[in-house]
Scaffold this active site. Structure first.
Site, PDB file in Angstrom:
ATOM      1  N   GLY A  40     -81.313  15.077 -27.769  1.00 34.36           N
ATOM      2  CA  GLY A  40     -79.561  15.046 -27.238  1.00 34.36           C
ATOM      3  C   GLY A  40     -79.827  14.094 -26.883  1.00 34.36           C
ATOM      4  O   GLY A  40     -78.416  12.969 -25.950  1.00 34.36           O
ATOM      5  N   CYS A  43     -76.843  11.110 -24.359  1.00 28.68           N
ATOM      6  CA  CYS A  43     -75.666  11.713 -24.163  1.00 28.68           C
ATOM      7  C   CYS A  43     -75.724  13.490 -23.393  1.00 28.68           C
ATOM      8  O   CYS A  43     -75.397  13.609 -22.477  1.00 28.68           O
ATOM      9  CB  CYS A  43     -75.448  11.395 -25.680  1.00 28.68           C
ATOM     10  SG  CYS A  43     -73.638  13.032 -25.468  1.00 28.68           S
ATOM     11  N   GLU A 211     -67.998  -3.567  -5.424  1.00 25.50           N
ATOM     12  CA  GLU A 211     -67.565  -3.966  -6.282  1.00 25.50           C
ATOM     13  C   GLU A 211     -67.752  -5.445  -5.955  1.00 25.50           C
ATOM     14  O   GLU A 211     -67.433  -6.282  -5.324  1.00 25.50           O
ATOM     15  CB  GLU A 211     -67.110  -3.455  -7.242  1.00 25.50           C
ATOM     16  CG  GLU A 211     -65.800  -4.068  -7.981  1.00 25.50           C
ATOM     17  CD  GLU A 211     -67.347  -3.818  -9.817  1.00 25.50           C
ATOM     18  OE1 GLU A 211     -67.744  -3.336 -10.038  1.00 25.50           O
ATOM     19  OE2 GLU A 211     -66.684  -5.184 -10.149  1.00 25.50           O
ATOM     20  N   ARG A 278     -74.991  -0.792 -18.569  1.00 21.56           N
ATOM     21  CA  ARG A 278     -76.806  -0.135 -18.995  1.00 21.56           C
ATOM     22  C   ARG A 278     -76.967  -1.606 -20.514  1.00 21.56           C
ATOM     23  O   ARG A 278     -76.290  -1.955 -20.999  1.00 21.56           O
ATOM     24  CB  ARG A 278     -76.813   1.151 -20.051  1.00 21.56           C
ATOM     25  CG  ARG A 278     -76.281   2.191 -19.024  1.00 21.56           C
ATOM     26  CD  ARG A 278     -76.117   3.366 -19.738  1.00 21.56           C
ATOM     27  NE  ARG A 278     -76.834   4.401 -20.237  1.00 21.56           N
ATOM     28  CZ  ARG A 278     -78.201   4.016 -19.603  1.00 21.56           C
ATOM     29  NH1 ARG A 278     -78.288   5.178 -18.510  1.00 21.56           N
ATOM     30  NH2 ARG A 278     -78.837   5.080 -20.282  1.00 21.56           N
ATOM     31  N   HIS A 449     -43.623  22.332 -25.936  1.00 20.68           N
ATOM     32  CA  HIS A 449     -42.978  22.140 -24.459  1.00 20.68           C
ATOM     33  C   HIS A 449     -43.555  23.688 -23.763  1.00 20.68           C
ATOM     34  O   HIS A 449     -43.313  24.724 -23.718  1.00 20.68           O
ATOM     35  CB  HIS A 449     -42.021  21.732 -24.114  1.00 20.68           C
ATOM     36  CG  HIS A 449     -41.039  22.254 -23.101  1.00 20.68           C
ATOM     37  ND1 HIS A 449     -41.025  20.933 -22.429  1.00 20.68           N
ATOM     38  CD2 HIS A 449     -40.471  23.446 -22.183  1.00 20.68           C
ATOM     39  CE1 HIS A 449     -40.853  21.319 -20.815  1.00 20.68           C
ATOM     40  NE2 HIS A 449     -39.941  22.548 -21.243  1.00 20.68           N
TER      41      HIS A 449
HETATM   42  P1  FAD Z   1     -79.212   7.489 -27.026  1.00 20.49           P
HETATM   43  O1  FAD Z   1     -78.595   8.612 -25.872  1.00 20.49           O
HETATM   44  O2  FAD Z   1     -80.097   6.479 -25.441  1.00 20.49           O
HETATM   45  O3  FAD Z   1     -80.766   8.336 -27.121  1.00 20.49           O
HETATM   46  C1  FAD Z   1     -82.122   7.794 -27.660  1.00 20.49           C
HETATM   47  C2  FAD Z   1     -82.888   7.894 -27.622  1.00 20.49           C
HETATM   48  O4  FAD Z   1     -83.792   7.769 -28.344  1.00 20.49           O
HETATM   49  C3  FAD Z   1     -83.896   8.555 -26.296  1.00 20.49           C
HETATM   50  O5  FAD Z   1     -83.316  10.159 -25.889  1.00 20.49           O
HETATM   51  C4  FAD Z   1     -84.996   8.216 -26.583  1.00 20.49           C
HETATM   52  O6  FAD Z   1     -85.528   8.852 -25.055  1.00 20.49           O
HETATM   53  C5  FAD Z   1     -85.668   7.797 -27.546  1.00 20.49           C
HETATM   54  N1  FAD Z   1     -85.943   6.805 -27.465  1.00 20.49           N
HETATM   55  C6  FAD Z   1     -85.936   5.509 -27.194  1.00 20.49           C
HETATM   56  N2  FAD Z   1     -86.937   4.972 -27.427  1.00 20.49           N
HETATM   57  C7  FAD Z   1     -88.001   5.539 -28.660  1.00 20.49           C
HETATM   58  C8  FAD Z   1     -89.316   4.931 -29.043  1.00 20.49           C
HETATM   59  N3  FAD Z   1     -89.636   4.543 -28.906  1.00 20.49           N
HETATM   60  N4  FAD Z   1     -90.019   6.565 -29.176  1.00 20.49           N
HETATM   61  C9  FAD Z   1     -89.474   7.408 -29.466  1.00 20.49           C
HETATM   62  N5  FAD Z   1     -87.773   8.266 -29.212  1.00 20.49           N
HETATM   63  C10 FAD Z   1     -87.676   7.232 -28.633  1.00 20.49           C
HETATM   64  N6  FAD Z   1     -70.252   8.222 -23.186  1.00 20.49           N
HETATM   65  C11 FAD Z   1     -69.424   8.289 -23.829  1.00 20.49           C
HETATM   66  O7  FAD Z   1     -68.840   8.340 -24.802  1.00 20.49           O
HETATM   67  N7  FAD Z   1     -68.659   9.198 -23.100  1.00 20.49           N
HETATM   68  C12 FAD Z   1     -68.941   9.028 -22.135  1.00 20.49           C
HETATM   69  O8  FAD Z   1     -68.152  10.365 -21.144  1.00 20.49           O
HETATM   70  C13 FAD Z   1     -70.259   9.325 -21.315  1.00 20.49           C
HETATM   71  N8  FAD Z   1     -70.246   8.952 -20.175  1.00 20.49           N
HETATM   72  C14 FAD Z   1     -71.979   8.867 -19.380  1.00 20.49           C
HETATM   73  C15 FAD Z   1     -71.855   9.053 -18.054  1.00 20.49           C
HETATM   74  C16 FAD Z   1     -73.742   8.568 -18.123  1.00 20.49           C
HETATM   75  C17 FAD Z   1     -74.008   9.038 -16.674  1.00 20.49           C
HETATM   76  C18 FAD Z   1     -74.397   7.511 -18.579  1.00 20.49           C
HETATM   77  C19 FAD Z   1     -75.781   6.706 -18.530  1.00 20.49           C
HETATM   78  C20 FAD Z   1     -73.257   7.209 -20.286  1.00 20.49           C
HETATM   79  C21 FAD Z   1     -72.858   7.835 -20.545  1.00 20.49           C
HETATM   80  N9  FAD Z   1     -71.684   7.449 -22.177  1.00 20.49           N
HETATM   81  C22 FAD Z   1     -70.758   8.126 -22.449  1.00 20.49           C
HETATM   82  C23 FAD Z   1     -73.107   6.743 -22.705  1.00 20.49           C
HETATM   83  C24 FAD Z   1     -73.982   7.755 -24.304  1.00 20.49           C
HETATM   84  O9  FAD Z   1     -74.791   8.301 -23.036  1.00 20.49           O
HETATM   85  C25 FAD Z   1     -74.638   6.002 -24.982  1.00 20.49           C
HETATM   86  O10 FAD Z   1     -73.744   6.096 -25.774  1.00 20.49           O
HETATM   87  C26 FAD Z   1     -75.318   7.690 -26.106  1.00 20.49           C
HETATM   88  O11 FAD Z   1     -76.245   7.989 -25.186  1.00 20.49           O
HETATM   89  C27 FAD Z   1     -75.946   6.699 -26.405  1.00 20.49           C
HETATM   90  O12 FAD Z   1     -77.027   7.329 -27.677  1.00 20.49           O
HETATM   91  P2  FAD Z   1     -77.830   6.685 -28.883  1.00 20.49           P
HETATM   92  O13 FAD Z   1     -78.385   7.813 -29.463  1.00 20.49           O
HETATM   93  O14 FAD Z   1     -77.523   5.046 -29.398  1.00 20.49           O
HETATM   94  O15 FAD Z   1     -78.827   6.554 -27.536  1.00 20.49           O
END
Ligand code: FAD
Length: 470
Positions: A40, A43, A211, A278, A449
């Site tokens: 997961g 996210c 900010e 980020r 509505h």
């Molecule tokens: P990630 O979700 O970051 O997943 C990457 C995974 O890779 C992680 O689980 C990590 O452990 C794993 N990993 C990394 N390197 C390795 C390795 N070498 N070996 C094994 N595993 C590894 N986005 C929205 O669209 N709506 C929102 O409301 C929203 N709210 C957010 C609120 C917060 C507080 C934060 C921090 C982020 C939010 N985001 C939101 C952004 C969203 O979480 C990210 O855009 C999304 O999770 C990106 O998905 P991803 O699959 O690219 O990476």
């Protein structure tokens, strides 16, 4: 060390990686997915879902507290209290249900999940140091693949002069508080800082936001941000705009900052949330050995998510802005389909972005200013929630819906809205743009509505010069 092989190997089980894996499994592609932490990703575990859970709990508490004074609704109740540990436990329960669900879906689609840290050896070989819960009880494993999909996500930016640790936290720690601080300083007024800052304020903390830009949510246009700024003021959140943090306070309790007047002042606080952005996670797993073309700190990809190396793909936050879960998922799904032989390209007409502030903000497509910058001759019109019956019944008349459409053919190129629950309008906005709708299509669609959605129809009618309720 054992060596295994697969067609598709995915590093990272966030929304990008796990969706790619599910779709690949559905398409019959032998797939393995390596995840070092919980399925997961950001996210589900430390991002979208837990933040929205905390915001909901804070809203409920704030609402209850509002009934301990004079309420226009005639409701009167005693002052509420909150057990934050229980709130965090409830949030963790949702996270667990969702991450467990991802595990089940992967299993159902015959994806082999390897728990551990992946290190890239070359574009077709990865070594995984398995964690104890892995199949081989901690044994490293080497995996050979035909296609390598990088979905390692992002991590919070740390300020070198205000490193994480102790009272200085990132969004990750802020989502699992052991207590509500007395005074929280939030560094950064982007969507993460404001979402969490507002939630903490509603939970009872004093909140100050620092900010560097001249207003909050600097990435969004002025009109959209106004209702959010007004609400922050009503909530009693202190804003320090055009101010920059210099480092921790001398006694470690808070921060030193330079304010808009250039003076150095100290903000005493018992917790500091640094939410200044980020960055793609590109270090610590041998990515550099592939010598991929980069786009700043992000991996450069084309419109099929191919990197500069054949059969090495990258999706999600690793590939830079916009860092959004739904973008990562859409890219992941597409890459699986391309590997399965389908013709796909990543060229969405609409990419919604939502700030779950109070009120919420949603943007899809072009703002009027962006349309001008792109040389488009556009018209735009907005409809205020103050003229929407449903908004009145929800005590939520702040905000508006705005549409942007081409003048020549009335094709809609953008929607923006600010108001309570407007996140739910994002589906209608995206669909209309993706389907090439014209103002007449939306204006001529019967909207139920009384709903907030009527403001969508009315904005389109207003752009056509004949709004009915204003
Ligand atoms: P990630 O979700 O970051 O997943 C990457 C995974 O890779 C992680 O689980 C990590 O452990 C794993 N990993 C990394 N390197 C390795 C390795 N070498 N070996 C094994 N595993 C590894 N986005 C929205 O669209 N709506 C929102 O409301 C929203 N709210 C957010 C609120 C917060 C507080 C934060 C921090 C982020 C939010 N985001 C939101 C952004 C969203 O979480 C990210 O855009 C999304 O999770 C990106 O998905 P991803 O699959 O690219 O990476």
């Amino acid at each position: 060390m054992t060596t295994q092989s697969t067609t598709l190997l995915i590093i990272g089980g966030g929304p990008g990686g796990y969706v790619a894996a599910i779709r690949a499994g559905q398409l019959g592609i032998p797939t393995m997915l390596v995840e070092a932490e919980e399925l997961g990703g950001t996210c589900l575990n430390i991002g979208c879902i837990p933040s929205k859970a905390l915001i909901h709990a804070a809203d409920a508490f704030h609402q209850a507290a509002s009934y301990s004074g004079e309420s226009a609704l005639g409701i009167r109740a005693g002052a509420p209290s909150i057990d934050v540990n229980k709130t965090v436990g409830w949030k963790d329960g949702i996270v667990k249900r969702l991450t467990g669900g991802v595990g089940t879906l992967l299993k159902k689609n015959k994806v082999k999940v390897v728990r551990g840290w992946a290190t890239i050896l070359d574009g077709k070989t990865v070594e995984v140091r398995q964690t104890a819960q892995g199949d081989n009880d901690g044994e490293p494993v080497r995996i050979r693949c035909e296609h390598l999909l990088l979905a390692t996500g992002s991590q919070p930016v740390e300020l070198p002069f205000l490193p994480f640790g102790g009272a200085v936290v990132s969004s990750t720690e802020a989502l699992s508080p052991a207590s509500v601080p007395e005074h929280l300083v939030v560094v950064g007024a982007g969507y993460i800082g404001l979402e969490l800052g507002t939630a903490y304020r509603k939970l009872g903390a004093r909140v100050s936001v620092v900010e560097a830009a001249g207003r909050v949510l600097p990435a969004y246009d002025d009109e959209l941000v106004k209702p959010v700024a007004a609400s922050l003021e009503r909530l009693g959140i202190e804003l320090h705009l055009e101010s920059s943090v210099l480092g921790p306070a001398a006694d470690g309790q808070g921060v030193r900052m330079k304010n808009a007047g250039g003076e150095e002042v100290t903000l005493a606080a018992d917790r500091v949330l640094v939410a200044v952005g980020r960055r793609p996670r590109t270090e610590g797993f041998g990515l550099e050995s592939l010598l991929l073309d980069m786009n700043g700190r992000a991996v450069r990809i084309d419109n099929q998510c191919r990197t500069s190396m054949r059969n090495v793909w990258a999706i999600g936050d690793l590939t830079g802005e916009p860092m959004l879960a739904h973008r990562a998922m859409a890219q992941g799904e597409m890459v699986a389909e391309i590997i399965a032989g389908k013709r796909r390209h990543f060229m969405p007409a609409a990419m919604p972005a939502v700030c779950f502030t109070d009120p919420e903000v949603v943007v899809v497509g072009l703002s009027p200013q962006e349309a001008v910058r792109q040389g488009l001759d556009c018209l735009s019109a907005s409809f205020p929630f103050a003229a929407n019956g449903r908004a009145m019944t929800l005590e939520a008349t702040d905000g508006f819906v705005r549409v942007v459409a081409r003048k020549d053919n009335h094709v809609i190129v953008g929607w923006q809205a600010v108001g309570a629950a407007v996140s739910e309008l994002s589906a209608a906005f995206s669909q209309s743009i993706e389907m090439g709708a014209q103002l007449e299509d939306i204006g001529g669609t019967i909207h139920a509505h009384p709903t907030l959605g009527e403001a969508v129809q009315e904005a389109a009618l207003r752009a056509l010069g004949h709004a009915l309720h204003i």
